[in-house]
Design an enzyme around this catalytic site. Structure first.
Site, short mmCIF file in Angstrom:
data_model
loop_
_atom_site.label_atom_id
_atom_site.label_comp_id
_atom_site.label_asym_id
_atom_site.label_seq_id
_atom_site.Cartn_x
_atom_site.Cartn_y
_atom_site.Cartn_z
N ASP A 172 0.85 -1.18 0.00
CA ASP A 172 0.00 0.00 0.00
C ASP A 172 0.89 1.24 0.00
OD1 ASP A 172 -2.36 1.72 0.58
OD2 ASP A 172 -3.30 -0.18 1.08
N HIS A 247 -3.79 6.23 3.04
CA HIS A 247 -4.48 5.02 2.63
C HIS A 247 -3.89 3.78 3.30
CE1 HIS A 247 -5.78 1.82 -0.21
NE2 HIS A 247 -6.81 2.61 -0.45
N SER A 611 -11.27 -0.75 -1.05
CA SER A 611 -10.00 -0.71 -0.32
C SER A 611 -10.21 -0.95 1.17
CB SER A 611 -9.33 0.66 -0.49
OG SER A 611 -8.74 0.78 -1.75
#
Length: 830
Positions: A172, A247, A611
């Site tokens: 990620d 994220h 996600s």
């Protein structure tokens, strides 16, 4: 009160305790929470309130850095104000003050009678008097929605050990190692060192020595391809595992964040956070960056390193930007690298993609990858504005409301310009980005109407800046009306640190503006506004509501059927595998995170997408792996799939949103192409009864059976297809689902099941897809622990039809195990 997941509203704000003892309490007394109009310390220190008391507090008690004595004096002063108010309002009557709230809210809780509560509510200083009530913590809240505290964590020793010893690798945007969700000293139970993991913690200026610990056991970054292409900019991101986007921090904490971490955003408390497997270890492989994304070369290097390091699970909340070219979607570097990871015993989870709701929008293709779509849960935050004409308009915004029972004048930004500002000078002035453009005296104490334009969507204008403008102008609150050119944009609840609301509907925004404009009084000669007649109050959106139907498949969640190649031919593989919570998920956030402008500088953020769904499954897979260490990746996938639920919390079929515009008005029952096997059932997944097993050799046989694949398979794997049975098709793979893209008259497929539980007898039920007759043998069977049973399923086309239809096989055991196998037939040729 012994249940951690139920708390009383007074508890989170408990910063002190002062008691007035009641010698004899009235039987009709109850606890009320009283909030005052005076700002709390956190606001007063920043000059948010301009009344005389606030100014006095700022001058006398504004703390210097590291000056706790000033804070204590301020707290003591506010407590004395509370005591004085109670004495004056209740005039010698008996009461018991329980807590003084000083920092986040200014108020107190008190045990009084309804009559005394009414007396308090009439005081000028009092903003609100609310009867205390039980509430649930907010998050991720999904542990509760999935039944983890009572149904899952106790089976693996409780949350104190849930996932312990299992390493989840996250590919990620990196991680914020300073976040409390990743600390290893949050409990007396020391984290063990996972002996099978050999990864390292990369040390850089941005990621110094000591960033890793027994929880965060490894961290690296991969950017060679990005650097080679000249797109990596060290001034915009970090050449280290540090998360400059947000994220990666978010996804890691959804799966494995520590248990019981307070969620504070914009000065508001939203409960305590926990990952699905709060004691799992985290290894980070940063291969994506905030300014440009990433490249397959870097992602593959990260996958490779993760497998070498010995992770147990790989979580990828990433998908390719386009469908892979070539003879099959499965032949792409990422999927093939993940095949090798599966061969090593690593369970691989990938987000389905946010390209729904159109068919064949899937961005995760291969049968060895567990693909997860996004569904809702039943917690929502609702906000609304009540207009002076008694019309209520819904909106969003994690914001406090205006003072109860008070209406405030509405002032449009474009009608409150300073003498030096005109619309000709600044066509975006209505977005409220610069306080210098406005007349402070006109706006002070009123509700400022700002325009939410496409510039907010693009990040050129921000809600935070508009709020700062409103504060600088001493507005009572902010109302954002949606610009008519922003069509179909879906807003998540946005944190607002003052009363406010965002109206996401352009139609509702028009209604508010029509009321506003019709209430203006203008000079008959000059046409200048002489009176602003529109008034409103904002209810606020800090309280969660749990009454909505859930789960439902979100409109953005990518859909099947699985595209086999660039020509969009359909694969005989069902995707997604299932759906999990992915909408409005609270989780940790990097304070440096830039992905969501509205959460910049915060340590938690609410995000939506597949996600967020994928790491839910990664964490649950860790719990399964902990209970069944010998389980292969296929066995974990089977346990999750066959036990998935087909119904929402009200017992109705799960619905799927079908449109980007007005998604809740465009929905219908979900099909396997929307939700795969269904919505994850965490408790049942820990006791599946039977499992479907597939091996690396099975996947290789399938790949070798694709026409023209022999040289491609050799290039990727170095293995010759002559070693494998190339007659195996995708429909023959021993998956816990059956998809037949083209049924030419009839077809028989087999499925082999292994019993991992006790001896049991099963009944086989089925519902055939429309236009198809089918038969399953045997229809009953007894299976002993450790034994296998083969089912033969025959499909016969009854009509010529190119419309996909769906069915289901149900296995009902007499020992409480129930398995569901979804069926889909796309083209039928009789």
């Amino acid at each position: 009160m012994g249940n951690l997941y139920w708390v009383y509203l007074v508890l989170p704000f408990c910063f002190g305790l002062v008691l007035n003892t009641l010698s004899q309490e009235n039987s009709d007394s109850d606890v009320y929470i009283v909030t005052l109009k005076q700002a709390p310390l956190s606001h007063s220190y920043q000059g948010f309130n301009n009344d005389s008391t606030s100014v006095r507090l700022n001058k006398l008690y504004k703390p210097r850095r590291n000056d706790s004595r000033s804070h204590q004096r301020s707290s003591s002063y506010i407590s004395r104000v509370h005591d004085s108010l109670l004495k004056k309002a209740l005039k010698g009557e008996k009461y018991r003050k329980l807590y003084s709230y000083r920092y986040l809210i200014n108020g107190f809780s008190v045990l009084i009678t309804p009559q005394q509560a009414d007396m308090l509510s009439r005081r000028q200083e009092v903003a609100n008097v609310v009867l205390d009530f039980p509430v649930r913590t907010a998050t991720t809240y999904t542990p509760q929605f999935l039944g983890l505290p009572k149904g899952v964590w106790p089976r693996v020793g409780g949350y104190e050990t849930a996932g312990e010893g299992i390493v989840i690798g996250f590919i990620d945007t990196g991680i914020d190692p300073t976040h409390s969700s990743f600390a290893d000293d949050v409990s007396d139970h020391t984290y063990p060192v996972p002996d099978h993991f050999s990864g390292i913690c990369e040390v850089t200026r941005d990621f110094p020595s000591g960033s890793c610990n027994r929880k965060l056991v490894g961290a690296r970054h991969f950017a060679a391809s990005a650097i080679t292409r000249g797109v990596f900019n060290s001034s915009q991101d970090y050449a280290s595992p540090l998360d400059g986007d947000g994220h990666g921090t978010h996804t890691a904490s959804v799966a494995a964040g520590n248990h019981g971490i307070p969620v504070m955003v914009a000065g508001h408390y939203f409960g305590n956070a926990s990952g699905m497997a709060p004691r799992s270890h985290i290894a980070v492989y940063k291969a994506l960056y905030k300014s440009f994304g990433g490249f397959a070369a870097d992602v593959v290097a990260a996958i490779d390193q993760a497998a070498q390091d010995g992770v147990d699970i790989i979580s990828l909340s990433i998908t390719p930007n386009r469908r892979p070219p070539g003879i099959a979607t499965f032949f792409n570097p990422i999927d093939m690298a993940l095949l090798s990871a599966v061969k090593s015993g690593i369970f691989v989870v990938q987000a389905a993609g946010n390209t729904g709701p159109s068919p064949k929008s899937m961005s995760s293709f291969s049968p060895w990858i567990f693909t997860v779509g996004a569904a809702s849960h039943d917690r929502v935050y609702s906000n609304s504005i009540v207009l002076g004409n008694n019309l209520t308009i819904p909106g969003v915004g994690l914001a406090p409301g205006t003072c109860s029972n008070e209406m405030y004048t509405l002032i449009s930004a474009v009608h409150a310009l300073s003498n030096e500002t005109t619309l000709a000078n600044d066509m975006y002035v209505g977005e409220c980005q610069d306080p210098g453009n406005f007349d402070r005296e006109l706006i002070q104490g009123n509700l400022l109407i700002c325009s939410y334009s496409i510039r907010f969507v693009l990040g050129l204008s921000t809600v935070k800046q508009a709020l700062q403008t409103a504060k600088n102008l001493s507005a009572a609150g902010v109302v954002f009306c949606m610009d008519p050119f922003v069509i179909g944009f879906q807003l998540n609840p946005t944190p607002l640190n003052m009363p406010g609301i965002i109206i996401p509907s352009t139609n509702d925004s028009k209604i508010l503006l029509q009321y506003y404009n019709s209430s203006l009084e203008r000079d008959g000669f000059t046409k200048k506004i002489v009176r602003f007649g529109a008034v409103a109050s904002i209810s606020g959106g800090l309280e969660a509501n749990y009454s909505v139907s859930a789960p439902k498949v979100m409109y953005y969640s990518a859909r099947g059927p699985d595209p086999e190649d660039g020509f969009l031919d359909n694969a005989d593989i069902m995707k997604p595998n299932l759906v999990a919570p992915g909408n409005s998920i609270w989780a940790a956030w990097s304070t440096l995170g830039m992905e969501s402008v509205e959460f910049q500088g915060e340590s938690f953020a609410m995000m939506s997408g597949t996600s967020m769904a994928a790491p839910h499954i990664a964490g649950l897979a860790a719990l399964i792996k902990q209970k069944f260490p010998h389980f292969s990746p296929a066995a974990i996938a089977s346990a999750l799939s066959t036990t998935a639920s087909l119904y929402d919390k009200n017992g109705s079929p799960i619905m799927a949103q079908r449109a980007y515009m007005n998604p809740d008005l465009n929905q219908s029952p979900a099909t396997p192409f929307d939700m795969g096997n269904g919505f994850v059932n965490a408790s049942s997944a820990l006791d599946p009864g039977l499992i479907f097993e597939s091996t690396y050799e099975d996947y290789m046989s399938f790949l070798c059976g694709i026409n023209g694949s022999i040289p491609i398979v050799f290039n990727y794997t170095g293995q010759n297809c002559q070693l494998y049975n190339s007659t195996v098709t995708a429909a023959d793979l021993n998956l816990p689902s059956i998809t037949i893209a083209r049924l030419n008259r009839y077809q028989t497929v087999g499925r082999s099941l292994t019993n991992i539980a006790g001896n049991e007898t099963y009944r086989v039920d089925w519902t055939a897809p429309f236009g198809v007759s089918m038969n399953v043998t045997p229809s009953h069977f007894f299976i002993a622990m450790g034994e296998k049973q083969v089912l033969n399923i025959t499909f016969n086309a009854m009509t010529n039809d190119s419309t996909a239809s769906f069915g289901r096989i149900g296995l009902v055991g007499n020992g409480s195990h129930n398995l569901n196998i979804p069926l889909s037939v796309i083209v039928k040729l009789y």
